[in-house]
Design an enzyme around this catalytic site. Structure first.
Site, PDB file in Angstrom:
ATOM      1  N   LYS A  22     -32.573  -9.488  -3.622  1.00  0.00           N
ATOM      2  CA  LYS A  22     -33.985  -9.150  -3.654  1.00  0.00           C
ATOM      3  C   LYS A  22     -34.910 -10.339  -3.915  1.00  0.00           C
ATOM      4  O   LYS A  22     -36.114 -10.229  -3.726  1.00  0.00           O
ATOM      5  CB  LYS A  22     -34.222  -8.050  -4.676  1.00  0.00           C
ATOM      6  CG  LYS A  22     -33.608  -6.740  -4.272  1.00  0.00           C
ATOM      7  CD  LYS A  22     -34.291  -6.201  -3.023  1.00  0.00           C
ATOM      8  CE  LYS A  22     -33.923  -4.768  -2.773  1.00  0.00           C
ATOM      9  NZ  LYS A  22     -34.875  -4.108  -1.885  1.00  0.00           N
TER      10      LYS A  22
HETATM   11  N1  PMP Z   1     -27.984  -2.770  -3.487  1.00  0.00           N
HETATM   12  C1  PMP Z   1     -28.739  -3.040  -4.563  1.00  0.00           C
HETATM   13  C2  PMP Z   1     -28.067  -3.287  -5.865  1.00  0.00           C
HETATM   14  C3  PMP Z   1     -30.136  -3.068  -4.449  1.00  0.00           C
HETATM   15  O1  PMP Z   1     -30.902  -3.341  -5.530  1.00  0.00           O
HETATM   16  C4  PMP Z   1     -30.722  -2.784  -3.193  1.00  0.00           C
HETATM   17  C5  PMP Z   1     -32.211  -2.733  -3.079  1.00  0.00           C
HETATM   18  N2  PMP Z   1     -32.732  -1.428  -3.323  1.00  0.00           N
HETATM   19  C6  PMP Z   1     -29.894  -2.497  -2.094  1.00  0.00           C
HETATM   20  C7  PMP Z   1     -28.533  -2.516  -2.289  1.00  0.00           C
HETATM   21  C8  PMP Z   1     -30.431  -2.110  -0.735  1.00  0.00           C
HETATM   22  O2  PMP Z   1     -31.190  -3.115  -0.089  1.00  0.00           O
HETATM   23  P1  PMP Z   1     -32.450  -2.732   0.759  1.00  0.00           P
HETATM   24  O3  PMP Z   1     -33.511  -2.252  -0.186  1.00  0.00           O
HETATM   25  O4  PMP Z   1     -32.851  -3.996   1.441  1.00  0.00           O
HETATM   26  O5  PMP Z   1     -32.090  -1.656   1.728  1.00  0.00           O
END
Ligand code: PMP
Length: 308
Positions: A22
């Site tokens: 992130k």
């Molecule tokens: N895994 C974790 C631990 C996350 O914090 C996130 C973000 N919500 C994701 C997967 C999924 O990524 P995205 O939001 O880009 O779909």
């Protein structure tokens, strides 16, 4: 997974400064806002976050001189909340099991605070174009270059959808034959939406894995780039997460176990061959889940493991 003939690679995102994928979108969203004049010196960043986006935003805020207020749900690990507070952010914990439109939900509280607090900026990672764009500009090209253009399958968990949609957009622009597999959680609306293109609220059920699955359809989730969706149960996610630590030395979070479980399921179902190269995204670090997934008692109490 000795039965699988394909090469399975993982892209480990805990090497980012905030220890998760992130960081990529945090910097992008903050810099977009600065360019558009939405974030001015001394301003406050307000975001609803399961923790990792908050970490990236908090680091960017420290370097660039912004305050941070985050709303999160009471299902997130305390490690994440304490980490955000350690970086000087204010964290408001909101109930998990309320409708997104409910004024108590972490979406609604973030939105309300951004309306009440002057000189504040609410990036809203669910709908902010900088989210998928960050992955189109960084994650996608890195995977393409690091596999020398040989990647055939890309696997990512679907939360906001930014990772899967942005990375897939870039990879498919280089080679339209790259197959993209989105990993969902059981209890999310995505799996049924992918099949029917209809939002079916009856699919929403509680689940424990953090970061993937949704009860809303964010603008960053673009199913036109997704070729298959695999829903992962909590138990499988957590057992594979622990196995990644013990067997591979990859101390990662629960959505990583879900992504690997889903990727291997796909490889088996579609009988991938020696010619296939699958890249699976591992979004964050196990340090955020020591009190849960890596705690034997918690695993047993929740029925993910038995005494033997
Ligand atoms: N895994 C974790 C631990 C996350 O914090 C996130 C973000 N919500 C994701 C997967 C999924 O990524 P995205 O939001 O880009 O779909």
């Amino acid at each position: 997974a000795k039965d699988i003939k394909a090469t399975i690679l993982v892209k480990v995102e805990y090497f980012n400064p905030g220890n998760s994928i992130k960081d990529r979108i945090a910097v992008q969203m903050v810099e977009d806002a600065e360019k558009e004049g939405k974030l001015r010196p001394g301003g406050t960043i307000i975001e609803g976050t399961s923790g990792n986006t908050g970490m990236g935003l908090a680091l960017a805020g420290i370097v660039k001189g912004y305050n941070c207020i985050f709303t999160t749900t009471d299902k997130q690990s305390m490690e994440k909340v304490n980490l955000l507070r350690a970086l000087g952010a204010e964290v408001r914990i909101c109930p998990t099991n309320v409708e997104p439109e409910d004024p108590r939900s972490y979406y609604s509280v973030a939105k309300r605070l951004s309306e009440e607090i002057p000189n504040s900026y609410y990036p809203n990672q669910y709908d902010h174009p900088g989210n998928a764009k960050a992955h189109e500009l960084t994650t996608g090209p890195e995977i393409w270059n690091q596999t020398e253009g040989k990647v055939t399958h890309f696997v990512a968990g679907m939360g906001t959808g930014g990772t899967v949609s942005g990375t897939a957009k870039y990879l498919k622009s280089q080679n339209p034959d790259v197959k993209v597999i989105g990993i969902d959680s059981v209890g999310s609306v995505y799996t049924s939406y992918f099949k029917t293109r209809e939002y079916d609220k009856s699919q929403v059920a509680p689940y424990v894995v953090e970061g993937i699955g949704e009860d809303i359809l964010p603008k960053n989730m673009n199913f036109d780039y997704v070729d298959a969706v695999i829903p992962c149960p909590d138990k499988e996610a957590f057992l594979v997460t622990r196995a990644l630590a013990r067997k591979e030395g990859l101390f990662v979070g629960g959505s990583c176990g879900a992504a690997v479980w889903g990727g291997l399921e796909y490889a088996r179902q579609h009988k991938l061959t020696e010619r296939d190269i699958m890249v699976i995204i591992l979004p964050d670090s196990g340090t955020r889940y020591v009190s849960k997934i890596y705690n034997d008692e918690w695993m047993r109490q929740n029925g993910y493991m038995d005494d033997s």
